[in-house]
Scaffold this motif. Structure first.
Motif, PDB file in Angstrom:
ATOM      1  N   HIS A 160       0.845  -1.201   0.000  1.00 27.53           N
ATOM      2  CA  HIS A 160       0.000   0.000   0.000  1.00 27.53           C
ATOM      3  C   HIS A 160       0.879   1.248   0.000  1.00 27.53           C
ATOM      4  O   HIS A 160       1.973   1.243   0.565  1.00 27.53           O
ATOM      5  N   PRO A 161       0.406   2.339  -0.649  1.00 31.41           N
ATOM      6  CA  PRO A 161       1.194   3.578  -0.618  1.00 31.41           C
ATOM      7  C   PRO A 161       1.465   4.029   0.809  1.00 31.41           C
ATOM      8  O   PRO A 161       0.550   4.020   1.646  1.00 31.41           O
ATOM      9  N   PRO A 162       2.699   4.416   1.144  1.00 34.62           N
ATOM     10  CA  PRO A 162       3.004   4.858   2.503  1.00 34.62           C
ATOM     11  C   PRO A 162       2.309   6.181   2.812  1.00 34.62           C
ATOM     12  O   PRO A 162       1.917   6.924   1.906  1.00 34.62           O
ATOM     13  N   PRO A 163       2.146   6.505   4.074  1.00 32.17           N
ATOM     14  CA  PRO A 163       1.475   7.762   4.423  1.00 32.17           C
ATOM     15  C   PRO A 163       2.347   8.967   4.074  1.00 32.17           C
ATOM     16  O   PRO A 163       3.564   8.876   3.934  1.00 32.17           O
ATOM     17  N   ILE A 164       1.676  10.101   3.910  1.00 34.49           N
ATOM     18  CA  ILE A 164       2.362  11.381   3.715  1.00 34.49           C
ATOM     19  C   ILE A 164       2.233  12.164   5.018  1.00 34.49           C
ATOM     20  O   ILE A 164       1.139  12.281   5.577  1.00 34.49           O
ATOM     21  N   VAL A 165       3.357  12.692   5.508  1.00 32.23           N
ATOM     22  CA  VAL A 165       3.391  13.364   6.808  1.00 32.23           C
ATOM     23  C   VAL A 165       3.829  14.805   6.605  1.00 32.23           C
ATOM     24  O   VAL A 165       4.811  15.078   5.892  1.00 32.23           O
ATOM     25  N   ALA A 166       3.083  15.709   7.228  1.00 27.52           N
ATOM     26  CA  ALA A 166       3.460  17.126   7.234  1.00 27.52           C
ATOM     27  C   ALA A 166       3.581  17.557   8.687  1.00 27.52           C
ATOM     28  O   ALA A 166       2.679  17.324   9.494  1.00 27.52           O
TER      29      ALA A 166
END
Length: 790
Positions: free
Chosen positions: A560-566
């Motif tokens: 699964h696509p990894p999460p995006i973190v800001a």
């Protein structure tokens, strides 16, 4: 290069023409007084051999008596004679006798030719006469100025008399007609000019128009144009061949219409669109208008009415696009042809009649053909084919064509109806399996958006979940079952429930995915091939755990696509670790990725429908989502809306699921830790610390219960552990009590007997707490209990 290299051999001069036939002159006594070179060529006798001799010597005995009579005739006569050649053979010839009178001396001119050549010429002449008087091919001759010179009988009949058009331009013959073949100049004047200038014939042009003799019906002719040349090679004009191919052209059009119908009708799996597709295919070639009336049940995807024909409760379809779609009620009286068609399940042809049945919509004057829509022995509705501008009634072949189109439309409508029903059921199933309400958490602000795929694709298998865990931690998961339909939705629901169950065991993400992978692999081996599953069924999943006390976030991915973190300042970070294999494939192990998140960080978990479509690549989609996350100060609900509004316009090929969380940290004022040596005397100290901490938090009403739980948990930890025991109290929406030690033995809840001195600790904890459990760590285990705040 000459198009017809043998054209020079075609000679329309008569074999008895004096320029080529054998000729002789006989005097009054029947003696030969003249002998032409052609006669010598035909019979072989030279002039010296025949001049002055009786002509009867050149005729077989059986023909001499006839010869004598022909020489005495007063007018021209023709006959067949057997002539004697010099080589002794007999030549059957066509012979004409023409008497002459010159200064009182009687003479006869005799012209002869081979009988076979004469018969061939007569056949050619008959053919030309037939073309002029009997052929169905229209022949028209134009001069070099494209003016009408002559037309045969067929042309005369079509024009209602050729005489009125002689000397007039070619364009006056069919002033409103047009060429429908586009591979040559479309204008007749240009065609004539081209043929006259180049000599290149133009053939097989289809011309559509109305003949002056039949101005009501539209005809189609196949036309060809050829230049005419005189004997000197100078152009005389040109002639046009025209053949009425209306029926053949219509048959070809009907065949092409069926081909188009096979490609277009029923391709959308939408009831209203299928009705519009039937109209698009049949208009204007078969009818000027097509109306489709369906019962409400069919439009809504339910079973059509049974028992009686649905003549009193139909809805007429309107519109070609989803934005234009609307319906209007229509009903037919029992005696109407529409009701008869529905009752008999057969097409009914109606002659022109003004007006319509009550509520039937627009005027249906003109020729109408009513065809019931039948599929699976059920009447789905009625199709009306109407002609207004075309005065011709529907012929037998056109009725058959309309029935076949209606059958195709009925199958498409029935498939669309069944698909609508299945899609609605799958959508209800999918929505029932997704979280209806997200829990209120101190650790996170949570928002989500689920955008289902376009209805033509079918319901997908996206899922997400937010799972409260022990110690104020939160489990976050997003997954995607590859495929569409009820099976994908059911698989999604089963996997989501399995992930929640494994998450409540407090497994770390990599361990959870490993166990889930084993379960999916087992299911794929034992699942029967019942045709319900998609060919490429597969599962991807991401699972993460966030701890608001430490700010630690651990995640693992199965394809699964990894999460995006800001972070709190809007700086976006992308994971450099590639996801593990999708579930069910086995092989490579899953790895944990650990992040330290400050309070206010944004974490986006999503399915590939959010960042990928057929028009853009996944990298562009991730950049687009990362740009949205940089708007750090916006509420998470608004950020979700921004993210999905940035998707490319148009139908979605896949479900799009976005789970967006903003992290919070539980400060030191809400967490109390105490490390205790493995000494039973420390139990009292733990109770005292608990009492003081609850008093400082304003939760003294929980002191007795909390002291009891802490006493039992610390006692168990000191009894079985070999090292220090850690007590942690967390003030959240409930009071969390945790005791950690370095032992890996699992505590068991049991009912103690009356004479037992112990064994009641965990039983008491279970009775006074709302939840309790055990989670294992790398250094041991943690036993926890949650106490509800009064």
């Amino acid at each position: 290069m000459d198009r017809f290299p043998n054209a020079a051999n075609v000679d329309f001069h008569s074999p008895l023409d004096l320029s080529k036939a054998a000729a002789a002159v006989l005097d009054a006594d029947g003696r030969i007084s003249g002998w032409s070179p052609s006669a010598q060529h035909l019979l072989g006798h030279s002039p010296d051999d025949v001049l002055g001799r009786p002509a009867e010597h050149l005729v077989e005995a059986s023909s001499r008596q006839r010869l004598s009579g022909l020489c005495r005739a007063r007018g021209p006569r023709g006959t067949v004679l057997d002539l004697c050649r010099l080589d002794g053979r007999t030549l059957r010839a066509a012979v004409t006798f023409s008497p002459l009178a010159h200064r009182g001396a009687a003479a006869t001119v005799v012209v002869a030719a081979e009988l076979e050549a004469q018969r061939c010429w007569e056949a050619q002449l008959a053919m030309l006469q037939g073309l002029a008087t009997e052929s169905s091919v229209g022949l028209t001759i134009f001069d070099t100025e494209a003016r009408v010179v002559w037309g045969n009988v067929s042309t005369d009949l079509e024009l209602g008399g050729i005489a009125q058009y002689v000397g007039r331009p070619a364009g006056d013959l069919f002033p409103e007609g047009e060429f429908i073949s586009r591979h040559h100049p479309p204008d007749e004047d240009q065609i004539i000019e081209h043929v006259m200038a180049t000599g290149e014939p133009i053939t097989g042009m289809h011309y559509r128009g109305r003949a002056p003799a039949d101005p009501v019906r539209e005809h189609v002719w196949s036309c060809s144009y050829h230049r005419l040349m005189d004997a000197r090679g100078e152009p005389l004009g040109l002639f046009e061949e025209s053949l009425d191919v209306t029926e053949r052209y219509r048959a070809q059009e009907r065949l092409s219409l069926l081909v188009r119908a096979g490609k277009r009708i029923g391709a959308s799996l939408d009831v209203r669109r299928t009705a519009a597709e039937l109209a698009d295919v049949a208009v204007p070639q078969l009818a000027d208008e097509v109306m489709v009336d369906l019962p409400p049940a069919v439009i809504e995807g339910r079973q059509p009415p049974t028992g009686s024909a649905p003549g009193n409760s139909l809805l007429r379809m309107h519109g070609r696009t989803p934005e234009e779609f609307r319906t209007s009620p229509v009903s037919y009286p029992p005696a109407s042809p529409q009701a008869q068609s529905l009752a008999s399940s057969r097409p009914v042809l109606d002659a022109p009649a003004p007006g319509t049945p009550d509520g039937a919509g627009p005027d249906t004057s003109g020729h109408c053909l009513f065809v019931p829509l039948l599929a699976r022995d059920a009447i789905l509705g009625l199709a009306t084919f109407r002609r207004s501008s075309n005065p011709d009634p529907f012929g037998a072949e056109e009725q058959t064509l309309a029935v076949e189109l209606a059958e195709r439309a009925a199958v498409g409508i029935d498939n669309a109806r069944r698909y609508t029903s299945q899609h609605a059921a799958a959508l209800v199933l999918q929505r029932s399996l997704l979280p209806q309400h997200l829990p209120e958490l101190s650790a996170l602000d949570v928002a989500y958006r689920y955008l289902p795929a376009d209805s033509r694709v079918g319901v997908g298998g996206d899922w997400f979940d937010v799972i409260p865990l022990s110690g104020a931690r939160v489990g976050l998961t997003v997954g995607d079952v590859v495929g569409h339909g009820v099976h994908a939705a059911a698989t999604m629901g089963r996997l989501r429930a399995t992930v929640r169950t494994l998450a409540l065991l407090d497994l770390d993400p990599a361990e959870l995915l490993t166990r889930l992978d084993d379960l999916v692999a087992q299911d794929s081996e034992t699942e029967p091939h019942d045709g319900l599953s998609d060919e490429a069924l597969g599962v991807t999943c991401l699972y993460a755990i966030y701890d608001p006390v430490s700010g630690r976030c651990v995640w693992a991915s199965a394809g699964h696509p990894p999460p995006i973190v800001a972070d709190a300042h809007g700086a976006v970070a992308l994971s450099a670790l590639a996801p593990g294999p999708p579930l069910g494939l086995g092989g490579l192990p899953y790895e944990n990725v650990e992040l330290s998140l400050s309070s206010g960080s944004l974490v986006a978990l999503f399915t590939d429908g959010v960042v990928e479509d057929r028009r853009t690549d996944i990298d562009s989609g991730i950049d687009r989502l990362a740009q949205v996350l940089s708007w750090q100060r916006c509420p998470v609900e608004e950020l979700c809306d921004r993210a999905l509004s940035a998707l490319p316009p148009g139908p979605q090929a896949d479900d799009a699921t976005l789970l967006l969380v903003r992290t919070r940290r539980l400060g030191s004022g809400r967490v109390a830790d105490l490390e205790l040596p493995p000494d039973p005397a420390m139990v009292a100290r733990a109770r005292t610390l608990t009492e003081r901490q609850l008093e400082s938090w304003g939760m003294s009403e929980l002191a007795f219960t909390a002291e009891l739980v802490v006493s039992e948990l610390v006692t168990n930890g000191i009894r079985y552990a070999t090292g220090p025991v850690t007590l942690r109290l967390i003030r959240d929406r409930c009071l969390l009590c945790e005791v950690s030690d370095n032992a890996h033995t699992a505590p068991h809840l049991r009912r103690a007997r009356r004479d037992d001195e112990g064994g009641r600790g965990l039983f008491l904890v279970a009775q006074v707490s709302q939840r309790w459990g055990t989670r294992y760590t790398a250094s041991g285990k943690t036993i926890w209990a949650e106490l509800a705040v009064p």
